[in-house]
Design a protein around this motif. Structure first.
Motif, short mmCIF file in Angstrom:
data_model
loop_
_atom_site.label_atom_id
_atom_site.label_comp_id
_atom_site.label_asym_id
_atom_site.label_seq_id
_atom_site.Cartn_x
_atom_site.Cartn_y
_atom_site.Cartn_z
N LYS A 1 0.81 -1.37 -0.02
CA LYS A 1 -0.18 -0.18 -0.22
C LYS A 1 0.86 1.30 0.02
O LYS A 1 0.58 2.30 -0.73
N PHE B 1 -4.20 13.31 2.16
CA PHE B 1 -3.04 12.50 1.74
C PHE B 1 -2.71 11.31 2.87
O PHE B 1 -1.39 11.12 2.70
N MET C 1 -3.98 8.77 4.09
CA MET C 1 -5.11 7.67 4.23
C MET C 1 -4.11 6.42 4.38
O MET C 1 -4.54 5.41 4.92
N TRP C 2 -2.88 6.35 3.75
CA TRP C 2 -1.77 5.22 4.02
C TRP C 2 -1.69 4.93 5.39
O TRP C 2 -1.21 3.92 5.91
N PRO D 1 -2.66 4.97 8.87
CA PRO D 1 -2.84 3.93 9.85
C PRO D 1 -2.56 2.69 9.24
O PRO D 1 -2.17 1.75 10.26
N ASP D 2 -2.87 2.19 8.04
CA ASP D 2 -2.58 0.67 7.69
C ASP D 2 -1.23 0.58 7.62
O ASP D 2 -0.86 -0.50 8.07
N ALA E 1 -10.58 10.82 14.73
CA ALA E 1 -10.38 9.47 14.03
C ALA E 1 -9.67 8.59 15.07
O ALA E 1 -10.16 7.42 15.33
N ALA E 2 -8.93 9.10 15.76
CA ALA E 2 -8.28 8.49 16.84
C ALA E 2 -9.06 8.06 18.12
O ALA E 2 -8.79 6.98 18.78
N GLN F 1 -10.06 4.26 18.01
CA GLN F 1 -8.95 3.32 17.68
C GLN F 1 -8.76 2.38 18.94
O GLN F 1 -8.82 2.68 20.14
N ARG G 1 -2.22 1.84 15.49
CA ARG G 1 -3.27 2.79 14.49
C ARG G 1 -3.30 4.16 15.36
O ARG G 1 -3.61 5.17 14.65
N TYR H 1 -2.87 8.20 13.63
CA TYR H 1 -3.67 9.32 13.80
C TYR H 1 -3.06 10.49 14.58
O TYR H 1 -3.15 11.69 14.31
N LEU I 1 -18.37 11.45 14.31
CA LEU I 1 -17.58 11.86 13.54
C LEU I 1 -16.24 10.79 13.08
O LEU I 1 -15.95 10.49 12.23
N SER I 2 -15.89 10.51 14.56
CA SER I 2 -14.92 9.54 14.41
C SER I 2 -15.13 8.39 13.91
O SER I 2 -14.34 7.66 13.23
N GLY I 3 -16.50 7.67 14.22
CA GLY I 3 -16.86 6.57 13.37
C GLY I 3 -16.83 6.81 11.90
O GLY I 3 -16.34 6.03 11.32
N ALA J 1 -15.03 8.85 10.15
CA ALA J 1 -13.62 9.02 9.93
C ALA J 1 -12.96 7.41 9.76
O ALA J 1 -12.27 7.34 8.79
N VAL J 2 -13.32 6.78 10.94
CA VAL J 2 -12.95 5.40 10.60
C VAL J 2 -13.39 4.65 9.53
O VAL J 2 -12.60 3.88 8.92
N GLN K 1 -11.80 4.84 6.29
CA GLN K 1 -10.31 4.19 6.16
C GLN K 1 -10.66 2.54 5.77
O GLN K 1 -10.68 1.75 6.85
N LEU L 1 -7.10 0.29 -1.38
CA LEU L 1 -5.88 0.91 -2.04
C LEU L 1 -6.53 1.98 -2.83
O LEU L 1 -6.37 3.26 -2.83
N TYR M 1 -8.05 5.18 -1.37
CA TYR M 1 -6.97 5.79 -0.73
C TYR M 1 -6.65 6.72 -1.80
O TYR M 1 -6.48 7.85 -1.70
N ALA N 1 -9.14 9.38 -2.58
CA ALA N 1 -8.92 10.56 -1.44
C ALA N 1 -7.96 11.53 -2.06
O ALA N 1 -8.28 12.56 -1.84
N MET N 2 -6.83 10.80 -2.40
CA MET N 2 -5.49 11.81 -2.78
C MET N 2 -6.05 12.59 -4.13
O MET N 2 -5.77 13.62 -4.04
#
Lengths: 201, 485, 643
Positions: free
Chosen positions: B160, B226, B228-229, B231-232, B290-291, B294, B299, B303, C607-609, C611-612, C615, C619, C622, C625-626
């Motif tokens: 990824k 930019f 998104m990568w 956390p994974d 977002a954190a 978690q 992860r 964040y 919001l957190s949910g 945002a998660v 994710q 690929l 992602y 999104a970019m």
């Protein structure tokens, strides 16, 4: 005039081939279209007098990379249809994004103007009677030595990476061990056995 | 044919030394195989230390390689941070490989080359040099992320990272080519001159090129959108590699960001400031929000680092001396907080297996009082609670934002740090207020202990003598702004 | 010197309050009583000097508030009215202080109690000496505070706490009116200094005050608002509900605050503001109506109560009604006269009741008393004096003041005046009835108390009876001595400028010419009431029971105090609770918490949910999104937002 016709021909075929790379169903066809695109791109380079890059493109990309691709595609059993399943789902939004980007780039290109004295800023002032290769050689080890060496380091890392990630020692694999073969003696492997009559071994 | 003079190379000597040393170490590694890992790690650390010293001895003298390689107090400062981060990462990695019995001699070598790439990035004085440095570090990091090739998560993370990194490189290159096309040069000084000339009537091409460039760089600092990568990859990569990812490349990318934006593009601050403000706000908010949900601590730290980069970008958005020195101070503090935290995560093992859930920390204050205390210090510091170092980092940044009259940014920063405090405190709550479910393994290796307690001490006592760091950061900022501003 | 009258109690309060632990009970007693006694002596001197020698004066201490046109000073306005009040307050307070030494000797918190008492006295003196409305309001609130503290003195008792809160809250309603009155006064006259207001008042007679779309006579509105304040403090009908409950406080407190002094503050205020009141005939009419109605209401309720203190409390309420309708018919002098005499005999009655309660081991229910005449004779006789004075036995204090009031109302010669007069006459009979009922139930017949209590019945110590004797003397003779000044020839000279009565409202002078039957009627009513009580509770003790069962409707109505508490509970308390509950659950819980802390935290969680969820792990998401981010940034500049 001829140049213009050639340019448009090359450009059109390049783009058409690019579209076909993405859209053809058969992956082998895709790679073949890719090769076609590379050839046309090389033609474009030749048109602007960059024959060295044109040749490199043909030799490296067509001769090595694309052919390697072809081998990989043919050797691996990848179901491209399955891979493409999400394609239609994301096509509209993808197309929309692409369109917006395209429009924006037209805006950018639309205001293109050459700088006065722009040629002063280019890396090397082209000299009439030396070849492309010569000119590149002049700067590659002098002005761009830093970049050249650093690019070498990148290739080194790429190599290390490829080895680190793929090389494995398989315990079961049989390899030719010449030293072992040479150092073998008959006593170690040969056993003289007397076979009695009528009994067998 | 004129004979071209040999370019000046003296100020690049740390990098040249590292490149040479890296290749020698690689050879040693190849011949000694895995049992050379420990030795190679030690040697790598030694090389880094030599590079730091060399940087102080020879750096900052004159630009090398026809202006493609810049050295100033700023680059010296940031390279020192990068090297310190990498040294600590090598320590963690060596320790990790030993306990996991997965020794690979390539790891220290790759870290060395990645670090070299970072140093080249920071020193870039040319768009091509920028790209080359960036690729050198990225490529090494892609490999490092996937180094546990038998682990599905690790390979997925590497892949990824690689694919998205390639995309971002594409953006960056596209931007660079647009800038080259519209300014006629890849050299930062030339670009600066062109932009200065057409300050009032900036060509859209340069602006859009800059947008692409910023997007590429934002990927490296994992700024929203930019990010998104992050956390994974953080979750999938082996923990010491995650630590490395969280520290050195972030520092390098951010310093490069500063170097580029405050350098050739200093004349159009108002233009790029808008994007930086946006991604700063977005990063802070997302990092905080977002954190919250978690459960995996790596992860969560991903964040968290997105959020931290958001804060650091406030300093860049301020675009003043206080802002730049604020970023440098922030990064220095961020380095130690993160190294310490990842050290603590490496302690999280149960029955010989590494565990990564936050809930695994339950009751750690009883089974591992010192480790729990250290983690508490790091969490408090990250949440920005005085008098720990993290507070000062935020403080300098917010001060700079206020000086630059970016009040909204400062306010959002404060609010999101309040939200973020929740998940930092949640970790503490698990450690101190929850009952032990299954105890973690006892025993820390000496190296790990040194890293954790050393970072903890620095974080705690920073407020006693912040002068050294603050004054050298100010000097570094001055060298940057003073030249271009 | 006169400043000392006001501040000596404060000094006593501070000493006893803050150094109570050091100086101990005895020290607190000594300090507060001595300072109070000194204050009383000075008060007597002051009365002689100011009221009898007509040396009215204003002593400015220092400036309190000065802001634009608004100027309030700490100043003591001492005229005849103030001097009378000082005399009443200091003397009753001193007696109560001394009495409390005996009454409270079991209590562990003596210093606190005495500090509160002295603090109250200070606030009351501040109220009566105020030279501007704000200072009066300060004293007004001060007595409210002290009253709250003293009602709730036994804070371990939930009833005491409830009563204290009720008193405070009901008073707030009145205080709100008072405060509005002060604001309005400042709005109209641009000053809050009493003397200046009085000079200006005649000029604003025709002025209208407009609020939103209402428009009304300015002075009427202001005096009505101020009267609402007086109603609250003086427990007039509508705002009276706190007074009976206030009896949860220690008995000396009831005597001092809820009989003799604080509750009369309303009457004092009306008299003090007579130069304004006189120009608001409508307000005077309302005052008369409210006063008369309160009088009959309280007296009727008093008939059926069994708690000895509550009977006296309703009696107080009723007598306050007399004072108000006296003021309502412009007989301010008569109102104050009754205030003075009432202070003595009502304090006497309360303290006497306290003595009874003390003797009966804190029993307050009259149905469990009886036959105490023999056991505590001194208290009995003192109570008889108080009762005679209250019921208007000829030539005792109540006789004079009440007669003066009734004659004045008759002389007013208006419908409202006659209404007040006839009610007053009727109430006089009721007063006699319930007062004697109290005496008969408590002191006569068989003792109905349990044996254990009976054995402990004892006469109160000297420290308690001496103040009673002093007050009895006052109750016996204050009427006769004062008549000359309050209703007789020297009235005008005595009051000086303290009161203003317009020429057409001179009811007291007119009272001299009322028919003979009007003069005799109160006495007749006294005889009727007394005889009835004697008949019902001495000759035919079963009669009240049969009557109460026969007319159970009326009886329940009276016993439950006309259902005022229930009505208020229904109208205000419950709806306020409902309103408060709604604000709490919906306003605070749903809106403020919901949008505030809870809302934000749950929003952040949501919001957190989300945002998660973004994710996804894919690929191409992602990469999308970019790309979107990149294109958004580029568009921002291309389409010109960036510039």
């Amino acid at each position: 005039m001829v140049q213009a016709i050639a340019f448009y021909a090359f450009a059109f075929v390049t783009i058409a081939a690019g579209v076909m790379v993405v859209s053809s169903r058969n992956p082998v066809h895709s790679v073949l279209y890719l090769i076609l695109a590379f050839f046309n791109a090389a033609g474009l380079f030749v048109l602007i007098g960059a024959e060295f890059i044109a040749m490199i493109l043909v030799v490296v990309y067509v001769g090595a990379v694309a052919v390697l691709f072809l081998f990989v595609v043919m050797m691996l059993d990848i179901n491209f249809v399955e891979l493409r399943q999400g394609f239609m789902q994301y096509l509209p939004i993808g197309a929309l994004l692409g369109l917006i980007l395209l429009v924006e780039l037209f805006f950018v290109i639309g205001i293109w103007s050459f700088l006065e004295d722009g040629s002063m800023l280019t890396a090397v002032i082209p000299v009439q009677n030396i070849t492309n290769t010569h000119a590149l050689g002049n700067v590659l080890y002098t002005k761009y030595v830093y970049l050249f060496q650093a690019a070498g380091l990148i290739l080194l890392i790429a190599m290390i990476g490829a080895i680190v990630l793929t090389l494995r020692s398989r315990p079961g694999a049989r390899k030719q061990k010449i030293a072992d073969q040479l150092s073998r003696r008959s006593e170690d492997i040969l056993d003289v056995v007397k076979v009695k009559e009528g009994e067998g071994v | 044919m004129s004979i071209i003079q040999l370019p000046s190379m003296i100020s690049a000597s740390p990098e040249i030394f590292l490149a040479g040393a890296g290749m020698i170490l690689l050879m040693i590694g190849v011949f000694r195989k895995t049992d050379g890992t420990g030795v190679l790690s030690m040697a790598t650390i030694l090389c880094f230390i030599v590079a730091i010293i060399a940087g102080f001895l020879y750096g900052g003298q004159e630009n090398a390689f026809y202006g493609m390689f810049i050295t100033t107090s700023f680059t010296q400062f940031s390279k020192s941070l990068i090297l310190v981060g990498s040294i600590l990462a090598v320590v963690l990695a060596n320790d990790y490989m030993k306990t996991e019995k997965a020794q690979r001699f390539e790891v220290p070598v790759l870290i060395l080359f990645a670090t070299l790439g970072m140093m080249m990035m920071v020193s870039a004085g040319d768009l091509i040099a920028l790209y080359i440095g960036l690729e050198l570090q990225s490529l090494s990091l892609y490999v490092l992320a996937a180094i546990r090739r038998d682990s599905l998560k690790s390979t997925e993370a590497g892949l990824k990272y690689f694919v998205l990194g390639a995309l971002s490189s594409g953006m960056l290159l596209y931007g660079a080519s647009l800038i080259y096309g519209f300014s006629g040069s890849t050299d930062f000084l030339d670009i600066a001159n062109v932009i200065n000339e057409q300050k009032d009537n900036l060509s859209l091409g340069i602006l859009i090129g800059l947008v692409f460039l910023i997007s590429g760089l934002a990927f490296k600092v994992s700024a929203v959108p930019f990010h998104m990568w992050t956390p994974d990859v953080y979750e999938g990569a082996p923990t010491p590699i995650t630590a490395l990812l969280a520290i050195s490349p972030k520092i390098a990318a951010l310093c490069l960001f500063i170097q580029v934006l405050i350098g050739p593009f200093s004349a159009i601050i108002e233009q790029w400031q808008q994007i930086i403000i946006f991604i700063s706000i977005a990063s802070m908010t997302l990092g905080a929000v977002a954190a919250l949900m978690q459960t995996n601590i790596k992860r969560l730290l991903a964040y968290s680092s997105i959020g931290h980069m958001g804060y650091a970008l406030i300093g860049l958005a301020s675009a003043n001396e206080a802002g730049i020195s604020g970023v440098l101070i922030y990064l220095a503090i961020y380095l130690f907080m993160n190294v310490g935290t990842f050290g603590c995560i490496l302690c999280m093992r149960r029955n010989g297996q590494a565990v990564e859930q936050i809930s695994d920390l339950a009751g750690a204050s009883k089974s591992h009082p010192m480790m729990a205390f250290a983690l508490l210090v790091f969490m408090f510091s990250m949440a920005g609670i005085p008098p720990l170092a993290g507070f000062f980092g935020k403080w300098f940044i917010f001060l700079a934002a206020i000086e630059a009259q970016l009040y909204t940014l400062a306010i959002i920063g404060v609010i999101s740090s309040v939200v973020a405090a929740f998940y930092y405190l949640r970790i503490i709550k698990f450690m101190y207020f929850d009952e032990i479910v299954a105890p973690l393994d006892k025993g820390l290796t000496k190296n790990l202990r040194t890293v954790i307690y050393g970072s903890m001490t620095l974080v705690i006592i920073f407020f006693l003598a912040p002068g050294t760091l603050v004054s050298s950061a100010a000097k570094a900022a001055k060298s940057l702004i003073g030249v271009n501003g | 010197m006169y400043a000392a009258i006001v501040f000596l109690p404060l000094v006593g309060a501070l000493l006893a309050g803050f150094f109570g632990k050091i100086i101990g009970d005895r020290g607190a007693h000594l300090v507060t009583c001595i300072f109070m006694a000194a204050s009383m002596l000075l008060g007597a001197v002051c009365f002689y000097d100011v009221a009898l020698q007509q040396n009215a004066q204003t002593i400015t201490l220092f400036t309190w508030i000065e802001s634009g046109n608004l100027k309030a000073e700490w100043a003591l306005k001492i005229d005849t009215l103030t001097a009378i009040m000082i005399l009443v307050v200091t003397s009753v307070s001193t007696m109560v202080h001394v009495y409390s030494i005996g009454y409270m000797h079991h209590d562990p918190h003596n210093p606190r109690f005495f500090a509160y008492l002295s603090l109250f006295t200070f606030a009351m003196l501040m109220l009566v000496t105020a030279d501007n409305l704000v200072q009066m309001f300060f004293g007004w609130e001060g007595v409210g505070l002290a009253s709250y503290l003293l009602i709730g003195f036994w804070y371990q008792k939930p009833e005491a706490n409830a009563a204290a809160i009720k008193a405070f809250l009901v008073n707030r309603v009145g205080d709100f009116g008072f405060a509005l009155g002060i604001f309005g006064t400042y709005l109209l006259f641009d000053t809050i200094v009493l003397d200046e207001i009085f000079i200006l008042a005649p000029k604003y007679v025709e002025t209208e005050l407009t609020f939103l779309w209402f428009s009304a006579d300015a002075i009427t509105v202001l005096t009505m608002l101020l009267f609402i304040g007086a109603m609250g403090k003086s427990a007039q009908l509508g705002l009276h509900t706190w007074l009976p409950d206030a009896m949860e406080g220690p008995t000396p407190v009831s005597a001092l605050i809820h009989a003799a002094t604080m509750v009369t503050a309303g009457v004092f205020m009306i008299a003090r503001l007579s130069p304004m009141m006189e120009y608001a005939p409508d307000t005077l009419t309302v005052v008369t109506l409210i006063g008369a109605t309160t009088a009959i209401f309280a007296a009727s309720v008093g008939l059926c109560q069994n708690d000895i203190k509550r009977v006296i409390a309703y009696s107080t309420c009723s007598q306050l009604g007399y004072m108000f309708f006296a003021c309502g018919v412009s007989a301010y002098s008569a109102g104050i006269y009754h205030l003075l005499t009432h202070a003595f005999f009502k304090a006497l009655l309360f303290l006497g009741a306290g003595s009874v309660i003390h003797a009966m081991s804190d029993e307050q229910d009259m149905t469990k008393m009886g036959g105490l005449r023999k056991r505590i004779p001194l208290t009995y006789w003192l109570m008889i004096v108080g009762t005679l004075a209250l019921t208007g036995f000829p030539f005792l204090s109540g006789f004079y003041s009440k007669d003066l009031i009734l004659e004045a109302t008759f002389a007013r010669d208006t419908g409202v005046g006659y209404y007040a007069f006839y009610i007053g006459i009727f109430v006089a009979g009721l007063t006699a009835f319930y007062s004697w009922r109290l005496i008969f139930m408590t002191f006569h017949g068989e003792c109905r108390a349990p044996k254990s209590v009976q054995d402990k019945i004892h006469e109160s110590p000297l420290v308690m009876t001496l103040p009673l004797i002093f007050l009895a003397v006052g109750a016996l003779f204050s009427g006769k001595l004062g008549y000359e000044f309050f209703g007789g020839e020297s009235m005008k000279a005595f009051w000086g400028d303290a009161l203003l009565v317009l020429k057409e409202n001179r009811t007291i002078e007119a009272a001299a010419g009322v028919p003979m039957w009007v003069v005799l009627l109160p006495t007749i009513m006294f005889i009727v009431g007394t005889s009835l009580a004697f008949y019902c509770y001495q000759l035919k003790p079963d009669l009240p029971k049969t009557l109460s069962s026969k007319f159970s409707g009326i009886y329940q109505f009276l016993l439950n105090k006309w259902y005022f508490d229930e009505l208020y509970d229904l109208l205000f308390v419950r709806s306020a609770f409902r309103f408060g509950h709604a604000l709490w659950k919906k306003g605070d819980g749903a809106v403020i918490d919901g949008l505030g802390p809870d809302g934000i935290s749950s929003m952040v969680r949501r919001l957190s949910g989300q945002a998660v969820r973004l994710q996804s792990g894919f690929l191409y998401h992602y990469a999308f999104a970019m790309m979107i981010g990149l294109i958004a940034f580029a568009s921002w500049y291309i389409f010109g937002f960036g510039n």
